[in-house]
Design an enzyme around this catalytic site. Structure first.
Site, PDB file in Angstrom:
ATOM      1  N   GLY A 235       0.808  -1.216   0.000  1.00 49.26           N
ATOM      2  CA  GLY A 235       0.000   0.000   0.000  1.00 49.26           C
ATOM      3  C   GLY A 235       0.842   1.268   0.000  1.00 49.26           C
ATOM      4  N   SER A 236       1.886   1.292   0.805  1.00 51.04           N
ATOM      5  CA  SER A 236       2.700   2.510   0.905  1.00 51.04           C
ATOM      6  C   SER A 236       3.343   2.847  -0.440  1.00 51.04           C
ATOM      7  CB  SER A 236       3.786   2.337   1.973  1.00 51.04           C
ATOM      8  OG  SER A 236       3.201   2.075   3.223  1.00 51.04           O
TER       9      SER A 236
ATOM     10  N   ASN B 104      -8.399   3.945   7.967  1.00 48.53           N
ATOM     11  CA  ASN B 104      -7.839   2.810   8.684  1.00 48.53           C
ATOM     12  C   ASN B 104      -8.007   2.905  10.199  1.00 48.53           C
ATOM     13  OD1 ASN B 104      -5.884   4.900   7.745  1.00 48.53           O
ATOM     14  ND2 ASN B 104      -4.575   3.944   9.270  1.00 48.53           N
TER      15      ASN B 104
ATOM     16  N   GLN C 152      -7.875  -0.334   2.998  1.00 45.87           N
ATOM     17  CA  GLN C 152      -8.817  -0.878   3.982  1.00 45.87           C
ATOM     18  C   GLN C 152     -10.092  -1.408   3.315  1.00 45.87           C
ATOM     19  OE1 GLN C 152      -8.526  -1.423   7.286  1.00 45.87           O
ATOM     20  NE2 GLN C 152      -6.425  -0.656   7.283  1.00 45.87           N
TER      21      GLN C 152
ATOM     22  N   SER D  41      -3.342  -3.429  -0.736  1.00 51.54           N
ATOM     23  CA  SER D  41      -2.270  -4.164  -0.081  1.00 51.54           C
ATOM     24  C   SER D  41      -2.790  -5.521   0.374  1.00 51.54           C
ATOM     25  CB  SER D  41      -1.769  -3.352   1.113  1.00 51.54           C
ATOM     26  OG  SER D  41      -0.813  -4.104   1.825  1.00 51.54           O
TER      27      SER D  41
ATOM     28  N   THR E 249      12.652  -8.060  -9.834  1.00 53.64           N
ATOM     29  CA  THR E 249      12.086  -9.377 -10.147  1.00 53.64           C
ATOM     30  C   THR E 249      10.772  -9.552  -9.406  1.00 53.64           C
ATOM     31  OG1 THR E 249      14.303 -10.233 -10.464  1.00 53.64           O
ATOM     32  CG2 THR E 249      12.568 -11.865 -10.070  1.00 53.64           C
TER      33      THR E 249
ATOM     34  N   CYS F 295       1.372   3.069  13.074  1.00 52.58           N
ATOM     35  CA  CYS F 295       2.467   3.980  12.747  1.00 52.58           C
ATOM     36  C   CYS F 295       2.665   5.039  13.817  1.00 52.58           C
ATOM     37  CB  CYS F 295       2.211   4.666  11.416  1.00 52.58           C
ATOM     38  SG  CYS F 295       1.409   3.608  10.248  1.00 52.58           S
TER      39      CYS F 295
HETATM   40  C1  PLP Z   1      -1.979  -0.531   5.886  1.00 54.49           C
HETATM   41  C2  PLP Z   1      -2.306   0.671   5.112  1.00 54.49           C
HETATM   42  C3  PLP Z   1      -1.379   1.229   4.204  1.00 54.49           C
HETATM   43  C4  PLP Z   1       0.020   0.688   4.054  1.00 54.49           C
HETATM   44  O1  PLP Z   1       0.054  -0.544   3.386  1.00 54.49           O
HETATM   45  P1  PLP Z   1       1.382  -1.416   3.451  1.00 54.49           P
HETATM   46  O2  PLP Z   1       1.127  -2.535   2.508  1.00 54.49           O
HETATM   47  O3  PLP Z   1       1.527  -1.875   4.861  1.00 54.49           O
HETATM   48  O4  PLP Z   1       2.497  -0.538   2.999  1.00 54.49           O
HETATM   49  C5  PLP Z   1      -1.761   2.317   3.466  1.00 54.49           C
HETATM   50  N1  PLP Z   1      -2.996   2.853   3.600  1.00 54.49           N
HETATM   51  C6  PLP Z   1      -3.903   2.355   4.446  1.00 54.49           C
HETATM   52  C7  PLP Z   1      -5.256   2.968   4.528  1.00 54.49           C
HETATM   53  C8  PLP Z   1      -3.591   1.253   5.242  1.00 54.49           C
HETATM   54  O5  PLP Z   1      -4.491   0.772   6.091  1.00 54.49           O
END
Ligand code: PLP
Length: 396
Positions: free
Chosen positions: A69-70, A150, A178, A198, A236, A323
């Site tokens: 996600g990040s 989240n 989410q 994610s 990869t 976080c």
């Molecule tokens: C968990 C989360 C992320 C980050 O995702 P990762 O795969 O852990 O980097 C980004 N946005 C939201 C809303 C999340 O809940």
């Protein structure tokens, strides 16, 4: 142990593990290799891409695999910023309660001279399409609004915001981390141009995700190197994780309605139970919220102590976001919905999953009541409140 932190991460599903194993034990070829052993991996990769696309009503070529996600959030935002910059557009619209993967990327752009409008999310944690419409300017190069929050689980009117952006000709990105696997996503109907998801938030493996970018959107690579992912994301491909993510997403989408129904019953039972505690309030809209999300503020409580005492009772909970733990600042999400510092410090997030039972919900209600009473009885701050030296913020 009671696991009630499914917004932080979820347990890898059995079928995802089973689907992944062959790609670690036997079919470990590199999809970029020309021999057939490598090309078999390539076929699996493209099959996964098509299946993920089908879950989102996207085209396979609009799906890019990332590390999660990040990374997807970073790439979506930076790509649109670079594209806008070249055309003299350096204004971005977002909200005050985005994930830090979005907010910190926007802060970086602000230092480069971009102008960022962060919309107010109101007391119920929901932005309106009208707010987005009013914020869009001639020089707006991106609107980025999360699908569901989240921390407090509130769901945003994504299709309506998408319609406003499409009408105004501004690219629309949504952090759907989410939402994916939990809420229906249709990138065409919801008029989404870029979307992040994610795998580890829907029982897939950690460290793998997707960036959807609609045909015509120009992505800028942030990981440079080989020509993987049509030159947009070098490295990869993580074939086992991509396979696990695909199986987990299909599984989550197939059982979405049933899961949502069951989770909503448990969620509402937990909300009603915690609502009985004096001077406690639910954070975020009660209806427009993720089926498994419960988030409360308790007056006169320090969130960290609450979490530690719940941990002693075998309950995995969170004070908001993984976080922010370890920092003394209250959650930016709770401040964004107008919680004052004193109560924002006393927050508790419990996020239920498919494995949560009614017995566990009742156990959590009992444990939170006990711990809140215990902590309040020890607190000089609480004594001031009961003796009338301080005014309560919440009603009893
Ligand atoms: C968990 C989360 C992320 C980050 O995702 P990762 O795969 O852990 O980097 C980004 N946005 C939201 C809303 C999340 O809940």
């Amino acid at each position: 142990m009671i696991y009630a932190d499914n917004a932080a991460t979820t347990k890898l599903s059995r079928s995802a593990i089973d689907a992944m194993l062959p790609y670690m034990e036997e079919l470990y070829g590199n999809p970029s290799s020309l021999y057939s052993f490598g090309q078999r991996a390539k076929e699996v990769l493209e099959d996964a891409r098509a299946r993920i696309a089908a879950c989102l009503n996207a085209e396979p070529r609009e799906i890019f695999f990332t590390s999660g996600g990040s990374e997807s959030d970073n790439q979506a935002i930076l790509s649109m910023a670079r594209f806008g910059e070249k055309r003299g557009k350096k204004h971005i619209v977002s909200t005050a309660f985005e994930h830090h993967a979005v907010l910190h990327t926007l802060e970086k752009l602000k230092k480069e001279g971009f102008e960022i409008t962060l919309l107010d999310v109101h007391a119920n944690g929901v932005v309106t399409p009208e707010q987005v419409r009013n914020a869009i300017r001639e020089d707006t190069c991106l609107v980025t609004v999360m699908f569901a929050n989240n921390e407090i689980g509130t769901i945003q009117p994504i299709a309506e915001i998408g319609a406003v952006c499409r009408e105004k000709g501004v690219p629309f990105h949504t952090d759907a981390v989410q939402a994916a696997g939990h809420l229906p996503i249709d990138v065409k109907a919801q008029k989404i141009d870029l979307l992040s998801l994610s795998a580890h938030k829907f029982h897939g493996p950690k460290g793998i995700g997707v960036l959807f970018a609609r045909k015509g959107i120009v992505l800028e690579p942030i990981v440079c190197g080989g020509a993987q992912e049509r030159g947009k994301r070098a490295g990869t491909e993580n074939v086992p994780s991509i396979v696990g993510m695909t199986v987990a997403l299909e599984e989550a989408c197939a059982s979405m309605d049933e899961n949502a129904k069951n989770l909503t019953v448990l969620r509402d039972r937990l909300i009603d139970g915690l609502d009985n505690i004096p001077y406690a309030e639910l954070n975020g809209d009660r209806i427009k919220r993720l089926p498994g999300n419960v988030n409360f503020c308790f007056e006169g409580i320090e969130g960290e102590s609450l979490l530690l005492l719940l941990d002693d009772k075998g309950i995995c909970a969170s004070s908001g976001s993984a976080c922010t733990s370890g920092s003394l600042d209250p959650s930016h999400v709770l401040l964004a919905i107008g919680r004052v510092h004193d109560v924002a410090h006393g927050s508790l997030r419990l996020t239920l999953g498919e494995e949560t039972t009614e017995e566990e919900v009742d156990e959590m209600i009992g444990a939170v009541k006990e711990v809140v009473t215990y902590l309040r009885n020890m607190s000089p701050f609480w004594r001031d409140l009961t003796e009338g030296k301080r005014k309560h913020i919440f009603e009893e």
